[in-house]
Design a protein around this motif. Structure first.
Motif, PDB file in Angstrom:
ATOM      1  N   HIS A 175       0.935  -1.192   0.050  1.00 52.40           N
ATOM      2  CA  HIS A 175       0.148  -0.009  -0.121  1.00 52.40           C
ATOM      3  C   HIS A 175       0.819   1.008  -0.057  1.00 52.40           C
ATOM      4  O   HIS A 175       0.434   2.098  -0.768  1.00 52.40           O
ATOM      5  CB  HIS A 175      -1.052   0.144   1.292  1.00 52.40           C
ATOM      6  CG  HIS A 175      -2.104  -0.840   1.047  1.00 52.40           C
ATOM      7  ND1 HIS A 175      -3.088  -0.401   0.289  1.00 52.40           N
ATOM      8  CD2 HIS A 175      -2.337  -2.169   1.681  1.00 52.40           C
ATOM      9  CE1 HIS A 175      -4.008  -1.562   0.244  1.00 52.40           C
ATOM     10  NE2 HIS A 175      -3.712  -2.512   1.175  1.00 52.40           N
ATOM     11  N   VAL A 176       2.068   1.306   0.541  1.00 55.14           N
ATOM     12  CA  VAL A 176       2.924   2.310   0.850  1.00 55.14           C
ATOM     13  C   VAL A 176       3.482   2.519  -0.639  1.00 55.14           C
ATOM     14  O   VAL A 176       3.347   3.579  -1.289  1.00 55.14           O
ATOM     15  CB  VAL A 176       3.966   2.204   1.842  1.00 55.14           C
ATOM     16  CG1 VAL A 176       5.092   3.456   1.642  1.00 55.14           C
ATOM     17  CG2 VAL A 176       3.305   2.107   3.355  1.00 55.14           C
ATOM     18  N   TYR A 177       3.828   1.389  -1.195  1.00 57.68           N
ATOM     19  CA  TYR A 177       4.691   1.442  -2.578  1.00 57.68           C
ATOM     20  C   TYR A 177       3.552   1.967  -3.778  1.00 57.68           C
ATOM     21  O   TYR A 177       3.690   2.874  -4.384  1.00 57.68           O
ATOM     22  CB  TYR A 177       5.125   0.236  -3.150  1.00 57.68           C
ATOM     23  CG  TYR A 177       6.380  -0.129  -2.168  1.00 57.68           C
ATOM     24  CD1 TYR A 177       7.326   0.966  -1.810  1.00 57.68           C
ATOM     25  CD2 TYR A 177       6.598  -1.296  -1.968  1.00 57.68           C
ATOM     26  CE1 TYR A 177       8.569   0.640  -1.202  1.00 57.68           C
ATOM     27  CE2 TYR A 177       7.938  -1.642  -1.371  1.00 57.68           C
ATOM     28  CZ  TYR A 177       8.859  -0.610  -0.984  1.00 57.68           C
ATOM     29  OH  TYR A 177      10.061  -1.096  -0.122  1.00 57.68           O
ATOM     30  N   ALA A 178       2.248   1.861  -3.309  1.00 59.81           N
ATOM     31  CA  ALA A 178       1.089   2.079  -4.428  1.00 59.81           C
ATOM     32  C   ALA A 178       1.100   3.584  -4.443  1.00 59.81           C
ATOM     33  O   ALA A 178       0.665   4.538  -5.112  1.00 59.81           O
ATOM     34  CB  ALA A 178      -0.273   1.289  -4.152  1.00 59.81           C
ATOM     35  N   ALA A 179       1.106   4.316  -3.004  1.00 61.62           N
ATOM     36  CA  ALA A 179       0.835   5.540  -2.703  1.00 61.62           C
ATOM     37  C   ALA A 179       1.988   6.301  -3.473  1.00 61.62           C
ATOM     38  O   ALA A 179       1.683   7.462  -4.153  1.00 61.62           O
ATOM     39  CB  ALA A 179       0.631   5.983  -1.172  1.00 61.62           C
ATOM     40  N   LEU A 180       3.341   5.785  -3.079  1.00 59.58           N
ATOM     41  CA  LEU A 180       4.489   6.443  -3.777  1.00 59.58           C
ATOM     42  C   LEU A 180       4.445   6.518  -5.041  1.00 59.58           C
ATOM     43  O   LEU A 180       4.830   7.409  -5.641  1.00 59.58           O
ATOM     44  CB  LEU A 180       5.742   5.789  -3.131  1.00 59.58           C
ATOM     45  CG  LEU A 180       5.903   5.970  -1.653  1.00 59.58           C
ATOM     46  CD1 LEU A 180       7.155   5.286  -1.155  1.00 59.58           C
ATOM     47  CD2 LEU A 180       6.229   7.263  -1.021  1.00 59.58           C
ATOM     48  N   GLU A 181       4.121   5.321  -5.929  1.00 61.23           N
ATOM     49  CA  GLU A 181       3.981   5.274  -7.184  1.00 61.23           C
ATOM     50  C   GLU A 181       3.007   6.183  -7.622  1.00 61.23           C
ATOM     51  O   GLU A 181       3.176   6.917  -8.721  1.00 61.23           O
ATOM     52  CB  GLU A 181       3.621   3.966  -7.804  1.00 61.23           C
ATOM     53  CG  GLU A 181       4.662   2.881  -7.593  1.00 61.23           C
ATOM     54  CD  GLU A 181       4.463   1.333  -7.837  1.00 61.23           C
ATOM     55  OE1 GLU A 181       3.372   1.234  -8.542  1.00 61.23           O
ATOM     56  OE2 GLU A 181       5.171   0.501  -7.192  1.00 61.23           O
ATOM     57  N   SER A 182       1.666   6.465  -7.165  1.00 58.41           N
ATOM     58  CA  SER A 182       0.677   7.241  -7.598  1.00 58.41           C
ATOM     59  C   SER A 182       1.286   8.717  -7.428  1.00 58.41           C
ATOM     60  O   SER A 182       1.050   9.556  -8.349  1.00 58.41           O
ATOM     61  CB  SER A 182      -0.630   7.037  -6.623  1.00 58.41           C
ATOM     62  OG  SER A 182      -1.445   7.954  -6.927  1.00 58.41           O
ATOM     63  N   LEU A 183       2.111   9.005  -6.441  1.00 54.55           N
ATOM     64  CA  LEU A 183       2.674  10.473  -6.152  1.00 54.55           C
ATOM     65  C   LEU A 183       3.772  10.536  -7.359  1.00 54.55           C
ATOM     66  O   LEU A 183       3.634  11.771  -7.913  1.00 54.55           O
ATOM     67  CB  LEU A 183       3.121  10.734  -4.730  1.00 54.55           C
ATOM     68  CG  LEU A 183       2.252  10.784  -3.657  1.00 54.55           C
ATOM     69  CD1 LEU A 183       2.673  10.567  -2.258  1.00 54.55           C
ATOM     70  CD2 LEU A 183       1.409  12.089  -3.710  1.00 54.55           C
ATOM     71  N   ARG A 205       3.836   9.223 -10.376  1.00 54.58           N
ATOM     72  CA  ARG A 205       3.526   9.277 -11.669  1.00 54.58           C
ATOM     73  C   ARG A 205       2.575  10.958 -11.831  1.00 54.58           C
ATOM     74  O   ARG A 205       2.126  10.905 -12.869  1.00 54.58           O
ATOM     75  CB  ARG A 205       2.276   8.356 -11.920  1.00 54.58           C
ATOM     76  CG  ARG A 205       2.880   7.089 -11.933  1.00 54.58           C
ATOM     77  CD  ARG A 205       2.001   6.003 -12.608  1.00 54.58           C
ATOM     78  NE  ARG A 205       0.795   5.789 -11.734  1.00 54.58           N
ATOM     79  CZ  ARG A 205       0.634   5.029 -10.853  1.00 54.58           C
ATOM     80  NH1 ARG A 205       1.680   4.249 -10.628  1.00 54.58           N
ATOM     81  NH2 ARG A 205      -0.501   4.789 -10.252  1.00 54.58           N
ATOM     82  N   GLY A 206       2.467  11.728 -10.763  1.00 58.30           N
ATOM     83  CA  GLY A 206       1.893  13.064 -10.838  1.00 58.30           C
ATOM     84  C   GLY A 206       0.162  12.675 -10.765  1.00 58.30           C
ATOM     85  O   GLY A 206      -0.417  13.636 -11.042  1.00 58.30           O
ATOM     86  N   GLU A 207      -0.288  11.598  -9.905  1.00 54.67           N
ATOM     87  CA  GLU A 207      -1.680  11.423  -9.916  1.00 54.67           C
ATOM     88  C   GLU A 207      -1.898  12.150  -8.590  1.00 54.67           C
ATOM     89  O   GLU A 207      -1.689  11.382  -7.514  1.00 54.67           O
ATOM     90  CB  GLU A 207      -1.866   9.899 -10.044  1.00 54.67           C
ATOM     91  CG  GLU A 207      -1.804   9.172 -11.222  1.00 54.67           C
ATOM     92  CD  GLU A 207      -1.744   7.747 -11.260  1.00 54.67           C
ATOM     93  OE1 GLU A 207      -2.179   7.323 -10.201  1.00 54.67           O
ATOM     94  OE2 GLU A 207      -1.380   7.087 -12.129  1.00 54.67           O
TER      95      GLU A 207
END
Length: 157
Positions: free
Chosen positions: A132-140, A142-144
């Motif tokens: 979940h932490v990595y998903a949040a970091l990836e989302s940030l 990517r500029g989402e």
């Protein structure tokens, strides 16, 4: 001609405290407005502009003024070229980005809780939280910038 500290300040633009220091060893006479001390203007101006360690040197003062003007022009040109950013704009951008990170972090418990209920053992829970932490970091990354970041769905509904 006699002059007070206020007169000399108006003529030279030098602060009154600096003038008092520069004129400390000159003779004065009482009799100015409100008891102000009077200086002989020719002696006072000579003492103010006399080159030396404690005295104002017109050449040095001109060099300082030229340097300040040069730095001001360089800053203005750098801003026009886009090499220098306005501090308020940078602060606003960082505040916005920090609020996005905060919103993503605050969503982690509600996103992870349903999945963690069904897990047994410390290792699977750590792996799920890390995901979940990595998903949040990836989302940030990517500029989402939507606080409702995609990629994870509640499976325990």
């Amino acid at each position: 001609m006699k002059a007070t500290i206020a007169d000399l300040q108006n003529w030279t633009g030098v602060h009154r405290n600096k003038l008092r220091t520069l004129l400390a060893d000159l003779p004065t006479e009482p009799g100015g407005p409100r008891g102000a001390r009077l200086y002989e203007s020719s002696q006072a101006l000579q003492a103010i502009y006399q080159p030396g360690t404690d005295r104002l040197d017109p050449a040095v003062e001109r060099a300082k003024l030229d340097e300040a003007r040069r730095l001001e022009i360089e800053a203005r040109l750098a801003k026009q070229r886009g090499e220098l950013l306005d501090a308020k704009e940078v602060s606003a951008a960082w505040s916005y980005e920090a609020s996005l990170v905060r919103s993503h972090l605050l969503q982690l418990p509600s996103r992870a809780a349903p999945e963690l209920l069904s897990l047994d053992g410390l290792k699977p829970i750590e792996d799920a939280l890390r995901g979940h932490v990595y998903a949040a970091l990836e989302s940030l990354g990517r500029g989402e910038h939507s606080p409702d970041w995609p990629g994870q769905t509640d499976q325990a509904a």
